[in-house]
Design a protein around this motif. Structure first.
Motif, PDB file in Angstrom:
ATOM      1  N   LYS A 156       0.817  -1.209   0.000  1.00 32.84           N
ATOM      2  CA  LYS A 156       0.000   0.000   0.000  1.00 32.84           C
ATOM      3  C   LYS A 156       0.856   1.267   0.000  1.00 32.84           C
ATOM      4  N   ASN A 157       1.883   1.269   0.842  1.00 34.93           N
ATOM      5  CA  ASN A 157       2.704   2.471   0.991  1.00 34.93           C
ATOM      6  C   ASN A 157       4.121   2.268   0.458  1.00 34.93           C
ATOM      7  N   TYR A 158       4.183   1.549  -0.623  1.00 35.93           N
ATOM      8  CA  TYR A 158       5.478   1.217  -1.225  1.00 35.93           C
ATOM      9  C   TYR A 158       6.424   2.411  -1.321  1.00 35.93           C
ATOM     10  N   ASN A 159       5.883   3.542  -1.732  1.00 42.43           N
ATOM     11  CA  ASN A 159       6.733   4.719  -1.943  1.00 42.43           C
ATOM     12  C   ASN A 159       7.482   5.186  -0.693  1.00 42.43           C
ATOM     13  N   MET A 160       6.933   4.883   0.439  1.00 45.00           N
ATOM     14  CA  MET A 160       7.589   5.321   1.678  1.00 45.00           C
ATOM     15  C   MET A 160       8.838   4.513   1.989  1.00 45.00           C
ATOM     16  N   TYR A 161       8.980   3.398   1.337  1.00 49.25           N
ATOM     17  CA  TYR A 161      10.107   2.528   1.644  1.00 49.25           C
ATOM     18  C   TYR A 161      11.299   2.742   0.712  1.00 49.25           C
ATOM     19  N   ILE A 162      11.040   3.436  -0.355  1.00 43.33           N
ATOM     20  CA  ILE A 162      12.112   3.607  -1.349  1.00 43.33           C
ATOM     21  C   ILE A 162      13.297   4.366  -0.771  1.00 43.33           C
ATOM     22  N   PHE A 163      13.005   5.475  -0.146  1.00 46.28           N
ATOM     23  CA  PHE A 163      14.122   6.256   0.379  1.00 46.28           C
ATOM     24  C   PHE A 163      14.885   5.549   1.516  1.00 46.28           C
ATOM     25  N   PRO A 164      14.184   4.987   2.510  1.00 51.28           N
ATOM     26  CA  PRO A 164      14.927   4.323   3.588  1.00 51.28           C
ATOM     27  C   PRO A 164      15.903   3.236   3.088  1.00 51.28           C
ATOM     28  N   VAL A 165      15.485   2.494   2.092  1.00 53.11           N
ATOM     29  CA  VAL A 165      16.372   1.445   1.559  1.00 53.11           C
ATOM     30  C   VAL A 165      17.610   2.070   0.914  1.00 53.11           C
ATOM     31  N   HIS A 166      17.409   3.146   0.184  1.00 53.04           N
ATOM     32  CA  HIS A 166      18.547   3.843  -0.419  1.00 53.04           C
ATOM     33  C   HIS A 166      19.445   4.471   0.643  1.00 53.04           C
ATOM     34  N   TRP A 167      18.805   5.049   1.614  1.00 53.92           N
ATOM     35  CA  TRP A 167      19.558   5.739   2.674  1.00 53.92           C
ATOM     36  C   TRP A 167      20.503   4.775   3.394  1.00 53.92           C
ATOM     37  N   GLN A 168      19.973   3.602   3.708  1.00 53.54           N
ATOM     38  CA  GLN A 168      20.800   2.613   4.404  1.00 53.54           C
ATOM     39  C   GLN A 168      22.007   2.225   3.553  1.00 53.54           C
ATOM     40  N   PHE A 169      21.775   2.088   2.285  1.00 54.52           N
ATOM     41  CA  PHE A 169      22.880   1.755   1.396  1.00 54.52           C
ATOM     42  C   PHE A 169      23.964   2.826   1.474  1.00 54.52           C
ATOM     43  N   GLY A 170      23.533   4.078   1.416  1.00 54.47           N
ATOM     44  CA  GLY A 170      24.473   5.188   1.480  1.00 54.47           C
ATOM     45  C   GLY A 170      25.243   5.238   2.788  1.00 54.47           C
ATOM     46  N   GLN A 171      24.578   4.853   3.872  1.00 54.38           N
ATOM     47  CA  GLN A 171      25.245   4.831   5.177  1.00 54.38           C
ATOM     48  C   GLN A 171      26.390   3.826   5.182  1.00 54.38           C
ATOM     49  N   LEU A 172      26.193   2.749   4.465  1.00 60.13           N
ATOM     50  CA  LEU A 172      27.179   1.669   4.480  1.00 60.13           C
ATOM     51  C   LEU A 172      28.268   1.856   3.432  1.00 60.13           C
ATOM     52  N   ASP A 173      27.890   2.424   2.309  1.00 55.56           N
ATOM     53  CA  ASP A 173      28.837   2.544   1.194  1.00 55.56           C
ATOM     54  C   ASP A 173      29.772   3.731   1.418  1.00 55.56           C
ATOM     55  N   GLN A 174      30.794   3.508   2.194  1.00 54.22           N
ATOM     56  CA  GLN A 174      31.658   4.610   2.599  1.00 54.22           C
ATOM     57  C   GLN A 174      33.138   4.392   2.322  1.00 54.22           C
ATOM     58  N   HIS A 175      33.539   3.152   2.180  1.00 57.16           N
ATOM     59  CA  HIS A 175      34.989   2.863   2.074  1.00 57.16           C
ATOM     60  C   HIS A 175      35.284   1.926   0.924  1.00 57.16           C
ATOM     61  N   PRO A 176      35.337   2.348  -0.254  1.00 51.21           N
ATOM     62  CA  PRO A 176      35.059   3.701  -0.732  1.00 51.21           C
ATOM     63  C   PRO A 176      33.600   3.851  -1.148  1.00 51.21           C
ATOM     64  N   ILE A 177      33.221   5.081  -1.421  1.00 49.32           N
ATOM     65  CA  ILE A 177      31.873   5.364  -1.926  1.00 49.32           C
ATOM     66  C   ILE A 177      31.888   5.039  -3.408  1.00 49.32           C
ATOM     67  N   ASP A 178      31.398   3.878  -3.741  1.00 41.69           N
ATOM     68  CA  ASP A 178      31.509   3.470  -5.141  1.00 41.69           C
ATOM     69  C   ASP A 178      30.282   2.730  -5.660  1.00 41.69           C
ATOM     70  N   GLY A 179      29.228   2.721  -4.859  1.00 40.12           N
ATOM     71  CA  GLY A 179      28.027   2.033  -5.330  1.00 40.12           C
ATOM     72  C   GLY A 179      28.054   0.532  -5.094  1.00 40.12           C
ATOM     73  N   TYR A 180      29.057   0.075  -4.342  1.00 39.88           N
ATOM     74  CA  TYR A 180      29.156  -1.344  -4.011  1.00 39.88           C
ATOM     75  C   TYR A 180      29.447  -1.516  -2.527  1.00 39.88           C
ATOM     76  N   LEU A 181      28.858  -2.521  -1.933  1.00 42.38           N
ATOM     77  CA  LEU A 181      29.170  -2.818  -0.537  1.00 42.38           C
ATOM     78  C   LEU A 181      30.049  -4.051  -0.455  1.00 42.38           C
ATOM     79  N   SER A 182      31.174  -3.882   0.213  1.00 36.88           N
ATOM     80  CA  SER A 182      32.053  -5.023   0.459  1.00 36.88           C
ATOM     81  C   SER A 182      31.623  -5.685   1.759  1.00 36.88           C
ATOM     82  N   HIS A 183      32.220  -6.807   2.025  1.00 38.44           N
ATOM     83  CA  HIS A 183      31.949  -7.511   3.282  1.00 38.44           C
ATOM     84  C   HIS A 183      32.209  -6.578   4.469  1.00 38.44           C
ATOM     85  N   THR A 184      33.305  -5.850   4.379  1.00 36.56           N
ATOM     86  CA  THR A 184      33.680  -4.946   5.459  1.00 36.56           C
ATOM     87  C   THR A 184      32.705  -3.788   5.617  1.00 36.56           C
ATOM     88  N   GLU A 185      32.249  -3.261   4.509  1.00 36.22           N
ATOM     89  CA  GLU A 185      31.294  -2.153   4.593  1.00 36.22           C
ATOM     90  C   GLU A 185      29.957  -2.601   5.174  1.00 36.22           C
TER      91      GLU A 185
END
Ligand SMILES: *[C@@H]1O[C@H](CO)[C@@H](O)[C@H](O)[C@H]1NC(C)=O
Ligand SMILES: [Ca+2]
Ligand SMILES: [Ca+2]
Length: 308
Positions: free
Chosen positions: A227-256
């Motif tokens: 029903k509220n699918y749209n509300m979940y789009i940003f949180p999922v992206h946000w979490q990815f951004g929080q993790l993708d830091q070393h380096p910021i490259d659009g991929y999450l390693s095991h360490t990230e």
């Protein structure tokens, strides 16, 4: 990272509806008081802070800190940073260098909650002990394969069956949304979120149809996602951004991924399997597209610009 301490309570992710207390974490300081199974520290909110905000440094084993040389006369080690598991020592010519830390020099742990479990299924007294031990194995195959698996002593983790695996993203998405809303509510001038992020969360927060935090059945969670699918789009992206830091490259390693995985595994036995299957192409990295797909976000809604 953030100049505030978030104390946090129950992350109601558990399968058996157990209330798991997580951390009282001080992000500014280095305190990580960890999960207990006792009833929680009383808190005003229902939602846990994101484990990702747990001192991320705790897990970045693979991140090489540059061994910068500093022209300090007194103590050459003063500004010489070493990665986890190493300490600075000076050699005969007074040059600082990073050497493996002797595990026996690690502060002794004050409780079980400081223990960590390695991927070798061995319990280490603390993450310090773990990284010091890993350092001594540097260059060996065993050393390369050894990672910090999760927080807490090693324990039996029940296999995750398919039906349970499908439940995992339901709870996780709901939780992510609630974490963001909580950060938004508390964020007066703490800068927990950037202005751009705040605008995004504001839309969710102010939406009357929003499912408020609570102990919801899986059916309700599933229904809400539809029903509220749209509300979940940003949180999922946000979490990815929080993790993708070393380096910021659009991929999450095991360490990230570790800051999210490590506290979650002892509570959610499907964590490992979930993130394994997220890596659909099996290249050991979770790309944003893979991540989004794992959480049920449609391909056309994956948007790099949302990872801010
Ligand atoms: C890991 O160790 C724990 C505690 O010693 C044990 O109960 C569990 O079965 C072990 N897991 C595996 C996969 O060997
Ligand atoms: Ca990355
Ligand atoms: Ca992949």
């Amino acid at each position: 990272m953030f100049g505030v301490c978030l104390s946090q309570r129950s992350l109601r992710l558990s399968l058996k509806m157990r209330v798991w207390v997580i951390f009282l974490l001080c992000l500014a300081g280095k305190a990580l008081a960890a999960p207990t199974e006792e009833e929680p520290v009383v808190e005003e909110t229902e939602v846990g802070a994101n484990p990702v905000q747990v001192e991320t440094g705790e897990f970045d084993e693979a991140i090489e800190v540059e061994e910068e040389l500093v022209t300090e006369t007194e103590n050459p080690c003063l500004n010489h940073h070493c990665k986890k598991g190493k300490v600075c020592e000076v050699d005969d010519s007074n040059t600082p260098m990073c050497v493996c830390q002797d595990p026996s020099t690690c502060p002794s742990s004050v409780g079980e909650f400081e223990h960590v479990c390695g991927t070798d299924n061995k319990t280490y007294d603390s993450s310090c002990h773990f990284f010091a031990t890993k350092c001594t194995l540097e260059g060996t195959k065993k050393g390369r394969k050894l990672h910090l698996d999760y927080i807490g002593p090693c324990k039996y983790i029940a296999p995750c069956v398919d039906s349970e695996l499908n439940e995992f993203p339901l709870r996780m998405r709901d939780w992510l949304k609630n974490v963001l809303v909580t950060l938004y509510e508390r964020d007066e001038d703490h800068n927990l979120l950037t202005e751009k992020q705040k605008l995004r969360v504001k839309k969710i927060y102010e939406n009357e149809k929003r499912l408020h935090a609570g102990d919801h059945s899986l059916d309700l969670l599933a229904h809400d996602f539809e029903k509220n699918y749209n509300m979940y789009i940003f949180p999922v992206h946000w979490q990815f951004g929080q993790l993708d830091q070393h380096p910021i490259d659009g991929y999450l390693s095991h360490t990230e991924l570790a800051p999210l995985r490590a506290p979650l595994i002892p509570m959610e036995h499907c964590t490992t399997r979930f993130f394994e299957q997220c890596d659909a192409d099996n290249d050991k990295y979770i790309a944003l597209e893979e991540w989004a797909d794992c959480f049920g976000i449609k391909e056309q809604d994956v948007d790099k610009d949302l990872v801010i």
